[in-house]
Write a protein that holds these residues in place. Structure first.
Motif, short mmCIF file in Angstrom:
data_model
loop_
_atom_site.label_atom_id
_atom_site.label_comp_id
_atom_site.label_asym_id
_atom_site.label_seq_id
_atom_site.Cartn_x
_atom_site.Cartn_y
_atom_site.Cartn_z
N LEU A 124 43.86 40.50 42.63
CA LEU A 124 43.22 39.25 41.94
C LEU A 124 42.34 38.43 42.85
N ALA A 125 43.23 37.75 43.97
CA ALA A 125 42.59 36.78 44.94
C ALA A 125 42.03 37.75 45.98
N ASN A 126 40.98 38.32 45.64
CA ASN A 126 40.21 39.26 46.70
C ASN A 126 38.83 38.99 46.92
N PRO A 127 38.12 38.51 47.78
CA PRO A 127 37.12 38.16 47.73
C PRO A 127 35.84 39.12 46.88
N ASN A 128 36.04 40.37 47.31
CA ASN A 128 35.38 41.56 46.81
C ASN A 128 35.47 41.51 45.24
N LYS A 129 36.63 41.18 44.70
CA LYS A 129 36.93 41.48 43.35
C LYS A 129 36.37 40.19 42.44
N THR A 130 36.25 38.93 43.30
CA THR A 130 36.12 37.86 42.55
C THR A 130 34.38 37.88 42.52
N LYS A 131 33.91 38.18 43.40
CA LYS A 131 32.34 38.51 43.34
C LYS A 131 32.05 39.44 42.10
N HIS A 132 32.74 40.26 42.07
CA HIS A 132 32.38 41.41 40.84
C HIS A 132 32.87 40.75 39.66
N LEU A 133 33.89 39.86 39.47
CA LEU A 133 34.20 39.21 38.32
C LEU A 133 33.04 38.06 37.89
N ALA A 134 32.81 37.36 38.77
CA ALA A 134 31.68 36.67 38.73
C ALA A 134 30.33 37.20 38.07
N ILE A 135 30.07 38.25 38.39
CA ILE A 135 28.89 38.97 37.86
C ILE A 135 29.19 39.32 36.49
N ILE A 136 30.40 40.00 36.19
CA ILE A 136 30.62 40.51 34.96
C ILE A 136 30.92 39.09 33.92
N ASN A 137 31.45 38.09 34.33
CA ASN A 137 31.64 37.01 33.38
C ASN A 137 30.09 36.27 33.32
N GLN A 138 29.24 36.34 34.36
CA GLN A 138 27.79 36.00 33.98
C GLN A 138 27.26 36.38 32.77
N ARG A 139 27.49 37.83 32.92
CA ARG A 139 26.99 38.63 31.90
C ARG A 139 27.52 38.35 30.38
N LEU A 140 28.85 38.31 30.41
CA LEU A 140 29.58 37.97 29.22
C LEU A 140 29.61 36.32 28.66
N GLY A 141 28.79 35.64 29.61
CA GLY A 141 28.94 34.27 29.24
C GLY A 141 30.31 33.33 29.42
N PHE A 142 31.05 33.77 30.39
CA PHE A 142 32.27 33.01 30.79
C PHE A 142 32.04 32.30 32.13
N SER A 143 32.87 31.46 32.20
CA SER A 143 33.03 30.86 33.72
C SER A 143 34.08 31.61 34.48
N THR A 144 34.00 31.57 35.44
CA THR A 144 34.75 32.26 36.48
C THR A 144 35.89 31.34 37.36
N PRO A 145 36.94 31.67 36.85
CA PRO A 145 38.24 30.66 37.64
C PRO A 145 38.15 30.72 39.26
N LEU A 146 38.64 30.04 39.85
CA LEU A 146 38.81 30.03 41.09
C LEU A 146 40.16 30.63 41.40
N ILE A 147 40.27 31.91 41.99
CA ILE A 147 41.45 32.75 42.15
C ILE A 147 42.00 32.40 43.43
N ILE A 148 43.12 31.75 43.49
CA ILE A 148 43.66 31.09 44.79
C ILE A 148 45.17 31.16 44.81
N THR A 149 45.84 30.99 45.96
CA THR A 149 47.19 31.07 46.40
C THR A 149 47.55 29.83 46.32
N PRO A 150 49.06 29.71 46.14
CA PRO A 150 49.49 28.14 46.34
C PRO A 150 49.28 27.57 47.65
N GLU A 151 49.23 28.23 48.68
CA GLU A 151 49.07 27.70 50.15
C GLU A 151 47.63 27.03 50.26
N ALA A 152 46.70 27.49 49.25
CA ALA A 152 45.17 26.99 49.46
C ALA A 152 44.98 25.82 48.46
#
Length: 159
Positions: A124-152
């Protein structure tokens, strides 16, 4: 209106963890610190999937983890959430055997959540995954949440 945050299963699990290795101790302390000092600054939500995952198995702290989040508002399961979960798996965003992670991403994306809070760095909170998620979400018309750990995820206290 406060920003929205989706609490994924690893958060209540870390909160109640009894593991003694350094990583687990760190995640437990950071989670508890965030929970008590930052949580109230957000509209905190879960899904039924979080509770389903917490109810599985027999493990130390299970009851406490469930009690921690069971009162939180739940995002509805919709046909769009289910279709998006399947799309994430089809697009190999997460492995097919980890449907729960795909569902957490789908709930957060479909419902326009600002943050997905997790300790799951691998899927989930993996920069490679979030980039892939953003590409898919853009195609699907969704915003992409910021995926983050509590410390950040720290906001200045509002007084």
């Amino acid at each position: 209106m406060a920003q929205t945050i989706y609490i994924e299963t690893s958060i209540p699990s870390a909160y109640v963890s009894t593991r003694t290795d350094l990583g687990s101790k760190f995640r437990r302390e950071e989670t508890r610190l965030w929970w008590h000092s930052q949580r109230d600054q957000f509209d905190v939500l879960i899904s039924e999937n979080v509770l389903i995952e917490l109810y599985r198995g027999n493990w130390p702290g299970k009851s406490e983890a469930i009690q921690l989040v069971e009162h939180l508002p739940r995002l509805p399961t919709t046909d769009t959430v289910e279709a998006t979960t399947r799309e994430y798996i089809k697009e190999r965003l997460v492995p097919a055997d980890i449907v729960g992670d795909a569902a957490h991403l789908a709930y957060s994306s479909v419902h326009g959540i600002d943050f997905l809070l997790t300790w799951n760095i691998r899927h989930l909170a993996n920069p490679n995954k979030t980039k892939h998620l953003a590409i898919i979400n853009q195609r699907l018309g969704f915003s992409t949440p910021l995926i983050i750990t509590p410390e950040a995820l720290w906001m200045e206290n509002r007084t």
